[in-house]
Write an enzyme that holds these catalytic residues in place. Structure first.
Site, PDB file in Angstrom:
ATOM      1  N   ASP A  45       2.838  -0.876  45.484  1.00  0.00           N
ATOM      2  CA  ASP A  45       2.378   0.372  44.882  1.00  0.00           C
ATOM      3  C   ASP A  45       1.057   0.834  45.485  1.00  0.00           C
ATOM      4  O   ASP A  45       0.857   2.028  45.727  1.00  0.00           O
ATOM      5  CB  ASP A  45       2.213   0.192  43.371  1.00  0.00           C
ATOM      6  CG  ASP A  45       3.550   0.077  42.659  1.00  0.00           C
ATOM      7  OD1 ASP A  45       4.548   0.614  43.162  1.00  0.00           O
ATOM      8  OD2 ASP A  45       3.594  -0.554  41.586  1.00  0.00           O
ATOM      9  N   GLU A 118      -4.682   8.259  38.254  1.00  0.00           N
ATOM     10  CA  GLU A 118      -5.674   8.556  37.228  1.00  0.00           C
ATOM     11  C   GLU A 118      -7.065   8.728  37.824  1.00  0.00           C
ATOM     12  O   GLU A 118      -7.354   8.268  38.928  1.00  0.00           O
ATOM     13  CB  GLU A 118      -5.726   7.463  36.151  1.00  0.00           C
ATOM     14  CG  GLU A 118      -6.434   6.183  36.551  1.00  0.00           C
ATOM     15  CD  GLU A 118      -5.601   5.233  37.365  1.00  0.00           C
ATOM     16  OE1 GLU A 118      -6.146   4.664  38.350  1.00  0.00           O
ATOM     17  OE2 GLU A 118      -4.418   5.043  37.042  1.00  0.00           O
ATOM     18  N   ASP A 147     -16.851   1.546  27.318  1.00  0.00           N
ATOM     19  CA  ASP A 147     -16.895   0.962  28.659  1.00  0.00           C
ATOM     20  C   ASP A 147     -16.463   1.982  29.704  1.00  0.00           C
ATOM     21  O   ASP A 147     -16.783   1.849  30.884  1.00  0.00           O
ATOM     22  CB  ASP A 147     -15.982  -0.257  28.740  1.00  0.00           C
ATOM     23  CG  ASP A 147     -16.606  -1.497  28.118  1.00  0.00           C
ATOM     24  OD1 ASP A 147     -17.789  -1.444  27.738  1.00  0.00           O
ATOM     25  OD2 ASP A 147     -15.899  -2.520  28.014  1.00  0.00           O
ATOM     26  N   TYR A 160      -3.097   1.792  34.840  1.00  0.00           N
ATOM     27  CA  TYR A 160      -4.352   1.495  34.145  1.00  0.00           C
ATOM     28  C   TYR A 160      -4.362   2.096  32.745  1.00  0.00           C
ATOM     29  O   TYR A 160      -4.837   1.488  31.773  1.00  0.00           O
ATOM     30  CB  TYR A 160      -5.513   2.019  34.987  1.00  0.00           C
ATOM     31  CG  TYR A 160      -6.889   1.560  34.562  1.00  0.00           C
ATOM     32  CD1 TYR A 160      -7.085   0.593  33.580  1.00  0.00           C
ATOM     33  CD2 TYR A 160      -8.021   2.102  35.172  1.00  0.00           C
ATOM     34  CE1 TYR A 160      -8.350   0.184  33.206  1.00  0.00           C
ATOM     35  CE2 TYR A 160      -9.289   1.687  34.814  1.00  0.00           C
ATOM     36  CZ  TYR A 160      -9.449   0.737  33.829  1.00  0.00           C
ATOM     37  OH  TYR A 160     -10.706   0.333  33.454  1.00  0.00           O
ATOM     38  N   ASN A 161      -3.828   3.293  32.615  1.00  0.00           N
ATOM     39  CA  ASN A 161      -3.786   3.970  31.313  1.00  0.00           C
ATOM     40  C   ASN A 161      -3.078   3.113  30.263  1.00  0.00           C
ATOM     41  O   ASN A 161      -3.554   2.962  29.131  1.00  0.00           O
ATOM     42  CB  ASN A 161      -3.073   5.312  31.471  1.00  0.00           C
ATOM     43  CG  ASN A 161      -2.784   5.988  30.149  1.00  0.00           C
ATOM     44  OD1 ASN A 161      -3.678   6.489  29.482  1.00  0.00           O
ATOM     45  ND2 ASN A 161      -1.512   6.009  29.764  1.00  0.00           N
ATOM     46  N   PHE A 162      -1.934   2.556  30.613  1.00  0.00           N
ATOM     47  CA  PHE A 162      -1.175   1.742  29.667  1.00  0.00           C
ATOM     48  C   PHE A 162      -1.924   0.444  29.350  1.00  0.00           C
ATOM     49  O   PHE A 162      -1.904  -0.037  28.218  1.00  0.00           O
ATOM     50  CB  PHE A 162       0.211   1.446  30.237  1.00  0.00           C
ATOM     51  CG  PHE A 162       1.152   0.813  29.256  1.00  0.00           C
ATOM     52  CD1 PHE A 162       1.264   1.282  27.965  1.00  0.00           C
ATOM     53  CD2 PHE A 162       1.946  -0.261  29.636  1.00  0.00           C
ATOM     54  CE1 PHE A 162       2.140   0.711  27.057  1.00  0.00           C
ATOM     55  CE2 PHE A 162       2.819  -0.846  28.739  1.00  0.00           C
ATOM     56  CZ  PHE A 162       2.919  -0.357  27.447  1.00  0.00           C
ATOM     57  N   SER A 163      -2.595  -0.138  30.347  1.00  0.00           N
ATOM     58  CA  SER A 163      -3.387  -1.345  30.120  1.00  0.00           C
ATOM     59  C   SER A 163      -4.527  -1.085  29.143  1.00  0.00           C
ATOM     60  O   SER A 163      -4.942  -1.984  28.410  1.00  0.00           O
ATOM     61  CB  SER A 163      -3.949  -1.871  31.441  1.00  0.00           C
ATOM     62  OG  SER A 163      -2.918  -2.256  32.316  1.00  0.00           O
TER      63      SER A 163
END
Length: 258
Positions: A45, A118, A147, A160-163
Site C-alpha cells: 500500500d 488523510e 494528541d 490511520y482514521n480507523f486506528s
C-alpha cells in the site's frame, strides 16, 4: 488504432517485487511510462501511495492496477503472473479524489501537498496540541486539546482514521471523516462526518510552546501555524480492481472485521 492499453510496469525496490517484475517482463509487452495508458504497480500500500503521488507531481495520472507484494495490500489486488491482460480487461474502475493540504509554518513558509488517504496534525513534543477547528469559515471548536486530529477520504478511512477509532466511509459516500487522536478536551467529542465540499481549517494555539506537525499521507511539514484541508477537484486518480476483490466491497467488510 488499437484500443489495447499500453502498459508500463512500476515495481517496489524490494527483492520480492523485483523478482515478480522480472517474471512479468518476460511474459508481457511493456512500454515506458511516458507512452503508457495504464500502469501495473507491484508492492504494498505504501508503494502504491508513493506511485500515485508521483503521478500527481508530474500532473499525468494513469489508471493503476496494483498487485500486492507487500504486507497488508488493502489497496492492491492479489499477486499472480497469470492472465494479467484478462484481469485488466475485467477490472472494476474506481475514481479517487485526493485532499489538498495547504499549510503555513510558524516561519511563514507556505506548502501545498495532496493527500490520498488523510491529512493529520500531530503534536511534536510530550505536551498536547491545542487546536482551533474551523469548518466553512465558522469556528466549530475554539479549543481542541489532543494528541492530534485527522481528516480522511473514504479511500483512507480504513487506515490511520480507523486506528484512531474514526468511521469507515463507503467509497462512493462523498464524505470526509474528521477524527480526533486521543482527545483530552472536550472529552466526549469523537469526531464528525462532513460533506466532501467542506473546507476545514486548523489553527495551532500556542505553536511555540506546543509545536504541531502536519502530515499529508507520507509527507510531513513541521512547526505549522495553520492548515487548510479541502478536496482537490482538479486531481483525480483511477484504481483498477479484480471484480471479486473490489475496493468498495473491502471497505464494507472491514466494518465486520474482528
Amino acid at each position: 488504432m488499437s484500443d489495447e492499453p499500453r502498459l508500463c510496469l512500476i515495481a517496489s525496490p524490494t527483492a520480492q517485487a523485483q523478482e515478480a517484475a522480472e517474471l512479468l517482463r518476460d511474459r508481457y509487452e511493456w512500454v515506458p511510462v511516458e507512452k503508457a495508458t495504464m500502469a501495473v504497480a507491484l508492492g504494498g500500500d505504501g508503494f502504491l501511495l508513493q506511485t500515485l503521488h508521483g503521478m500527481l507531481d508530474r500532473r499525468r495520472t494513469l489508471p493503476v492496477f496494483g498487485m500486492n507484494l507487500g504486507t497488508v495490500g488493502f489497496l492492491m489486488n492479489e499477486w499472480s503472473a497469470d492472465l494479467l491482460e484478462n484481469r485488466i480487461a475485467r477490472a472494476k474502475t474506481f475514481t479517487v479524489t485526493p485532499l489538498r493540504m495547504d499549510a503555513v509554518t510558524v516561519d511563514g513558509e507556505r506548502i501545498s501537498i495532496p493527500a490520498i488517504n488523510e491529512v493529520s496534525l500531530l503534536r511534536e513534543t510530550r505536551q498536547t496540541a491545542k487546536l482551533e477547528v474551523t469548518v466553512n469559515d465558522r469556528i466549530v471548536m475554539p479549543e481542541l486539546v489532543c494528541d492530534g486530529v485527522l481528516a480522511s477520504t473514504p479511500a483512507g478511512s480504513t487506515a490511520y482514521n480507523f486506528s484512531a477509532q474514526g468511521p469507515i466511509l463507503p467509497l462512493d459516500s462523498a464524505l470526509i471523516a474528521l477524527t480526533p487522536i486521543s482527545p483530552f478536551r472536550p472529552r466526549r467529542w469523537r469526531g464528525a462526518i462532513l460533506p466532501e465540499r467542506t473546507r476545514i481549517m486548523f489553527r495551532v494555539l500556542d505553536p511555540i510552546k506546543r509545536p504541531v506537525s502536519a502530515v499529508a499521507d507520507q509527507a510531513e511539514v513541521r512547526d505549522v501555524a495553520t492548515v487548510h484541508v479541502a478536496i482537490d477537484r482538479s486531481s483525480t486518480l483511477t484504481l483498477l480492481f479484480d471484480p471479486e476483490h473490489a475496493l468498495d466491497d473491502r471497505i464494507t467488510m472491514e466494518q465486520f472485521a474482528t
